[in-house]
Design an enzyme around this catalytic site. Structure first.
Site, PDB file in Angstrom:
ATOM      1  N   SER A 127      -0.908   4.199   4.546  1.00 36.83           N
ATOM      2  CA  SER A 127      -0.200   3.154   3.545  1.00 36.83           C
ATOM      3  C   SER A 127      -1.237   2.082   3.334  1.00 36.83           C
ATOM      4  O   SER A 127      -1.831   1.382   3.857  1.00 36.83           O
ATOM      5  CB  SER A 127       1.126   2.698   3.923  1.00 36.83           C
ATOM      6  OG  SER A 127       1.746   1.729   3.317  1.00 36.83           O
ATOM      7  N   TYR A 153       6.398  -1.776  10.313  1.00 38.85           N
ATOM      8  CA  TYR A 153       5.955  -0.466   9.557  1.00 38.85           C
ATOM      9  C   TYR A 153       4.639  -0.382   9.220  1.00 38.85           C
ATOM     10  O   TYR A 153       3.771   0.481   9.544  1.00 38.85           O
ATOM     11  CB  TYR A 153       6.824  -0.554   8.404  1.00 38.85           C
ATOM     12  CG  TYR A 153       6.233   0.611   7.371  1.00 38.85           C
ATOM     13  CD1 TYR A 153       6.506   2.073   7.504  1.00 38.85           C
ATOM     14  CD2 TYR A 153       5.514   0.508   6.410  1.00 38.85           C
ATOM     15  CE1 TYR A 153       5.881   3.031   7.038  1.00 38.85           C
ATOM     16  CE2 TYR A 153       4.944   1.277   5.519  1.00 38.85           C
ATOM     17  CZ  TYR A 153       5.168   2.464   6.021  1.00 38.85           C
ATOM     18  OH  TYR A 153       4.563   3.636   5.077  1.00 38.85           O
ATOM     19  N   LYS A 157       1.670   2.257  10.932  1.00 34.78           N
ATOM     20  CA  LYS A 157       0.590   3.019  10.104  1.00 34.78           C
ATOM     21  C   LYS A 157      -0.833   2.925  10.613  1.00 34.78           C
ATOM     22  O   LYS A 157      -1.437   3.823  10.732  1.00 34.78           O
ATOM     23  CB  LYS A 157       0.806   2.923   8.719  1.00 34.78           C
ATOM     24  CG  LYS A 157       2.163   3.432   8.129  1.00 34.78           C
ATOM     25  CD  LYS A 157       2.132   4.963   7.782  1.00 34.78           C
ATOM     26  CE  LYS A 157       3.266   5.548   7.914  1.00 34.78           C
ATOM     27  NZ  LYS A 157       3.431   6.928   7.847  1.00 34.78           N
TER      28      LYS A 157
HETATM   29  P1  NAD Z   1      11.041   9.934   2.691  1.00 41.66           P
HETATM   30  O1  NAD Z   1      11.665   9.021   3.645  1.00 41.66           O
HETATM   31  O2  NAD Z   1      11.353  10.209   1.339  1.00 41.66           O
HETATM   32  O3  NAD Z   1      10.349  11.036   3.562  1.00 41.66           O
HETATM   33  C1  NAD Z   1      10.190  11.200   4.888  1.00 41.66           C
HETATM   34  C2  NAD Z   1      10.736  12.166   5.477  1.00 41.66           C
HETATM   35  O4  NAD Z   1      10.662  12.329   7.086  1.00 41.66           O
HETATM   36  C3  NAD Z   1      12.238  12.256   5.263  1.00 41.66           C
HETATM   37  O5  NAD Z   1      12.673  13.588   4.803  1.00 41.66           O
HETATM   38  C4  NAD Z   1      12.781  12.166   6.493  1.00 41.66           C
HETATM   39  O6  NAD Z   1      14.194  12.706   6.726  1.00 41.66           O
HETATM   40  C5  NAD Z   1      11.821  12.578   7.368  1.00 41.66           C
HETATM   41  N1  NAD Z   1      11.760  12.048   9.006  1.00 41.66           N
HETATM   42  C6  NAD Z   1      11.934  10.611   9.278  1.00 41.66           C
HETATM   43  N2  NAD Z   1      11.888  10.460  10.520  1.00 41.66           N
HETATM   44  C7  NAD Z   1      11.711  11.878  11.011  1.00 41.66           C
HETATM   45  C8  NAD Z   1      11.594  12.326  12.373  1.00 41.66           C
HETATM   46  N3  NAD Z   1      11.750  11.644  13.235  1.00 41.66           N
HETATM   47  N4  NAD Z   1      11.718  13.695  12.718  1.00 41.66           N
HETATM   48  C9  NAD Z   1      11.218  14.473  11.439  1.00 41.66           C
HETATM   49  N5  NAD Z   1      11.545  14.233  10.017  1.00 41.66           N
HETATM   50  C10 NAD Z   1      11.555  12.776   9.966  1.00 41.66           C
HETATM   51  O7  NAD Z   1       9.697   8.857   2.467  1.00 41.66           O
HETATM   52  P2  NAD Z   1       8.317   9.272   1.738  1.00 41.66           P
HETATM   53  O8  NAD Z   1       8.240   8.140   0.717  1.00 41.66           O
HETATM   54  O9  NAD Z   1       8.232  10.618   1.240  1.00 41.66           O
HETATM   55  O10 NAD Z   1       7.150   8.836   2.483  1.00 41.66           O
HETATM   56  C11 NAD Z   1       6.383  10.150   3.404  1.00 41.66           C
HETATM   57  C12 NAD Z   1       5.145   9.413   4.174  1.00 41.66           C
HETATM   58  O11 NAD Z   1       4.364   8.731   3.237  1.00 41.66           O
HETATM   59  C13 NAD Z   1       5.584   8.483   5.078  1.00 41.66           C
HETATM   60  O12 NAD Z   1       4.753   8.663   6.320  1.00 41.66           O
HETATM   61  C14 NAD Z   1       5.489   6.837   4.610  1.00 41.66           C
HETATM   62  O13 NAD Z   1       5.106   6.124   5.655  1.00 41.66           O
HETATM   63  C15 NAD Z   1       4.328   7.210   3.857  1.00 41.66           C
HETATM   64  N6  NAD Z   1       3.802   6.351   2.758  1.00 41.66           N
HETATM   65  C16 NAD Z   1       5.127   6.288   1.638  1.00 41.66           C
HETATM   66  C17 NAD Z   1       4.900   5.140   0.589  1.00 41.66           C
HETATM   67  C18 NAD Z   1       6.058   5.019  -0.551  1.00 41.66           C
HETATM   68  O14 NAD Z   1       5.907   4.385  -1.050  1.00 41.66           O
HETATM   69  N7  NAD Z   1       6.751   6.215  -0.800  1.00 41.66           N
HETATM   70  C19 NAD Z   1       3.569   4.608   0.574  1.00 41.66           C
HETATM   71  C20 NAD Z   1       2.714   4.841   1.353  1.00 41.66           C
HETATM   72  C21 NAD Z   1       3.008   5.525   2.491  1.00 41.66           C
HETATM   73  C1  WQD Z   2       6.963  -3.484  -5.694  1.00 39.41           C
HETATM   74  C2  WQD Z   2       7.067  -4.856  -6.700  1.00 39.41           C
HETATM   75  C3  WQD Z   2       8.347  -6.447  -5.243  1.00 39.41           C
HETATM   76  C4  WQD Z   2      12.088  -4.697  -5.955  1.00 39.41           C
HETATM   77  C5  WQD Z   2       6.344  -0.742  -0.361  1.00 39.41           C
HETATM   78  C6  WQD Z   2       6.106  -0.906   1.093  1.00 39.41           C
HETATM   79  C7  WQD Z   2       4.633  -0.258   1.140  1.00 39.41           C
HETATM   80  C8  WQD Z   2       4.395   1.083   0.517  1.00 39.41           C
HETATM   81  C9  WQD Z   2       4.828   1.000  -0.891  1.00 39.41           C
HETATM   82  C10 WQD Z   2       5.119   2.473   2.247  1.00 39.41           C
HETATM   83  C11 WQD Z   2       6.925  -5.992  -5.460  1.00 39.41           C
HETATM   84  C12 WQD Z   2       8.776  -6.120  -6.783  1.00 39.41           C
HETATM   85  C13 WQD Z   2      10.739  -4.989  -6.055  1.00 39.41           C
HETATM   86  C14 WQD Z   2      13.055  -5.236  -6.562  1.00 39.41           C
HETATM   87  C15 WQD Z   2      11.230  -7.000  -7.502  1.00 39.41           C
HETATM   88  N1  WQD Z   2       5.240   1.910   1.082  1.00 39.41           N
HETATM   89  N2  WQD Z   2      10.310  -6.129  -6.698  1.00 39.41           N
HETATM   90  N3  WQD Z   2      12.571  -6.581  -7.279  1.00 39.41           N
HETATM   91  O1  WQD Z   2       6.693  -3.536  -1.692  1.00 39.41           O
HETATM   92  O2  WQD Z   2       4.969  -3.027  -3.036  1.00 39.41           O
HETATM   93  O3  WQD Z   2       5.518  -1.566  -1.349  1.00 39.41           O
HETATM   94  O4  WQD Z   2       6.209   0.589  -1.071  1.00 39.41           O
HETATM   95  O5  WQD Z   2       4.026   2.561   2.863  1.00 39.41           O
HETATM   96  O6  WQD Z   2       4.539  -0.396   2.634  1.00 39.41           O
HETATM   97  O7  WQD Z   2       6.216  -2.233   1.265  1.00 39.41           O
HETATM   98  O8  WQD Z   2       6.959  -1.854  -3.200  1.00 39.41           O
HETATM   99  O9  WQD Z   2       8.576  -1.185  -4.767  1.00 39.41           O
HETATM  100  O10 WQD Z   2       9.268  -2.469  -3.090  1.00 39.41           O
HETATM  101  O11 WQD Z   2       7.848  -3.619  -4.746  1.00 39.41           O
HETATM  102  O12 WQD Z   2      10.829  -7.883  -8.103  1.00 39.41           O
HETATM  103  O13 WQD Z   2      14.287  -5.192  -6.830  1.00 39.41           O
HETATM  104  O14 WQD Z   2       8.223  -5.023  -7.290  1.00 39.41           O
HETATM  105  O15 WQD Z   2       8.468  -7.862  -5.095  1.00 39.41           O
HETATM  106  O16 WQD Z   2       6.134  -6.885  -6.095  1.00 39.41           O
HETATM  107  P1  WQD Z   2       6.125  -2.719  -2.206  1.00 39.41           P
HETATM  108  P2  WQD Z   2       8.259  -2.224  -4.006  1.00 39.41           P
END
Ligand code: NAD
Ligand code: WQD
Length: 355
Positions: A127, A153, A157
């Site tokens: 991330s 979190y 990662k």
């Molecule tokens: P999500 O929550 O939709 O998907 C994660 C999945 O993992 C879910 O289906 C959940 O049920 C499953 N899960 C959680 N804990 C588990 C466990 N202990 N055993 C088995 N399954 C489990 O999230 P996402 O947005 O699809 O994210 C997927 C990956 O991408 C994560 O590792 C997250 O950290 C990473 N990531 C997401 C974002 C984002 O903004 N969505 C950004 C950067 C990184």
């Molecule tokens: C985006 C922007 C908020 C909600 C998150 C995780 C990061 C990564 C990606 C997993 C920010 C603003 C948001 C609202 C707002 N995930 N905002 N009003 O915080 O950039 O990143 O997702 O790895 O770890 O932290 O994403 O969508 O929450 O926010 O003004 O109601 O929107 O302040 O600037 P973020 P977000």
């Protein structure tokens, strides 16, 4: 040769789109997911989209060593895409132990099980949050930017990345591609797959979708006093379809080299909160009501990817712009106002049977 892929967390937002991308490109897919943040119903939609089935779905926790081992005993697995994790930043500050347990413990458990079964190819979802606060005006961040995670979190990662790099150094049979996603948003253009946020969404795009559909009155913009062009925070939003394709290419190219490679996944362009609100309004055909409130604790002013490394390595570029991200997120919200499972069943007017 990689043909059979196990996806942990395959029912989630990025996982479901990745299942579809892999099945469409001829990979066989298995899934392990504990459904703590998803539903198995999504796999029917994946099948509808691709005409192919996920080979097997295991409802297990990745921390359960026996359950994980049984999957590898029963199936040929050539590579693993490891997405399962807890991902809510705010929650991680209140439950750090649970976050380290699932995200770090789950990853080491997976690595051990893979190693015991002679499986050594892994795509890991990292991330942009590992970069922490680079500050407004820092410009695009490349992969050499020092990691400075600011919450459990993000730290979980980063710890996993370090473990994976060390394992690759010491066990040369391992090949790992770490993908540092910036802000994946949007949905499958069919409207069948999307982000099925539970409760009131914490993230910007799913929140906007709920305002647009009328479930929430307006969006609070967290701060307009950042040192950015319009004062609101800037992020690098990437379409989830592009994110999913990058996993497919990572698997296509995983045998290119040994050890661990890490790539940013972003479009390389920052967008402010107000720009996203405007784009979403254009997508849904009416302006989104908003008000400016105080900054959200822990937010950073700007996070934008330098995504040139992945382009150089694979010739890969994201293909979908912010308008497409908003359009697709809006379509999913409109067609699934209550997500995948919480739809009110309709009553057949003649028989009274719920359908
Ligand atoms: P999500 O929550 O939709 O998907 C994660 C999945 O993992 C879910 O289906 C959940 O049920 C499953 N899960 C959680 N804990 C588990 C466990 N202990 N055993 C088995 N399954 C489990 O999230 P996402 O947005 O699809 O994210 C997927 C990956 O991408 C994560 O590792 C997250 O950290 C990473 N990531 C997401 C974002 C984002 O903004 N969505 C950004 C950067 C990184
Ligand atoms: C985006 C922007 C908020 C909600 C998150 C995780 C990061 C990564 C990606 C997993 C920010 C603003 C948001 C609202 C707002 N995930 N905002 N009003 O915080 O950039 O990143 O997702 O790895 O770890 O932290 O994403 O969508 O929450 O926010 O003004 O109601 O929107 O302040 O600037 P973020 P977000």
């Amino acid at each position: 040769m990689t043909t059979s892929v196990l996806i942990t967390g395959g029912a989630g937002f990025i996982g479901s789109h990745t299942c579809a991308a892999l099945l469409s490109h001829g990979y066989d897919v298995l899934v392990v997911d504990d459904f703590s943040n998803s539903t198995p119903q999504v796999f029917r939609r994946v099948q509808e989209l691709t005409g192919r089935r996920v080979g097997a779905v295991y409802a297990s926790d990745i921390c359960d060593r026996r359950a994980l081992s049984a999957i590898f005993d029963q199936h040929r697995v050539d590579a693993v895409v490891h997405l399962a994790a807890r991902k809510a930043v705010g929650e991680s500050t209140r439950m750090p132990v649970e976050y380290y347990d699932t995200n770090v413990g789950g990853t080491t458990n997976l690595l051990r099980t893979m190693h015991e079964h002679g499986v050594h190819r892994l795509v890991y979802s990292s991330s942009c949050s590992i970069y922490g606060d680079a500050g407004a005006g820092a410009g695009p961040l490349d992969e050499a930017t020092p990691a400075r995670p600011t919450n459990p979190y993000a730290a979980s990662k980063w710890v996993c990345e370090q473990i994976l790099a060390d394992v690759c150094r010491r066990c040369p049979e391992f090949t790992v591609v770490g993908l540092r996603y910036f802000n994946p948003v949007g949905a499958h253009p069919s409207g069948l797959l999307g982000e099925d946020a539970r409760g009131v969404p914490a993230n910007l795009m799913p929140y906007l979708a709920q305002v647009a559909v009328g479930r929430l009155a307006r969006i609070d913009v967290f701060g307009d006093d950042y040192a950015t062009a319009d004062g609101t925070a800037v992020r690098d939003y990437i379409h989830v379809m592009d994110t999913a394709q990058a996993h497919r290419i990572a698997l296509d190219r995983i045998d290119d080299g040994p050890g661990m490679r890490v790539y940013n996944l972003g479009v390389g362009r920052g967008r402010s909160v107000l720009e996203v609100i405007e784009a979403f309004g254009a997508a849904c055909g009416r302006p989104i009501p908003y008000r400016i409130v105080a900054r959200r604790p822990g937010d950073v002013p700007e996070l934008v990817a330098d995504a040139t490394a992945v382009a150089r390595a694979w010739g890969w570029h994201p293909t979908r712009d912010l308008a497409a991200m908003c359009r697709d997120a809006w379509r999913f919200q409109r067609l699934n106002p209550n997500g995948y499972v919480r739809r009110q069943p309709a009553k057949d007017s003649r028989t009274g049977v719920r359908i």
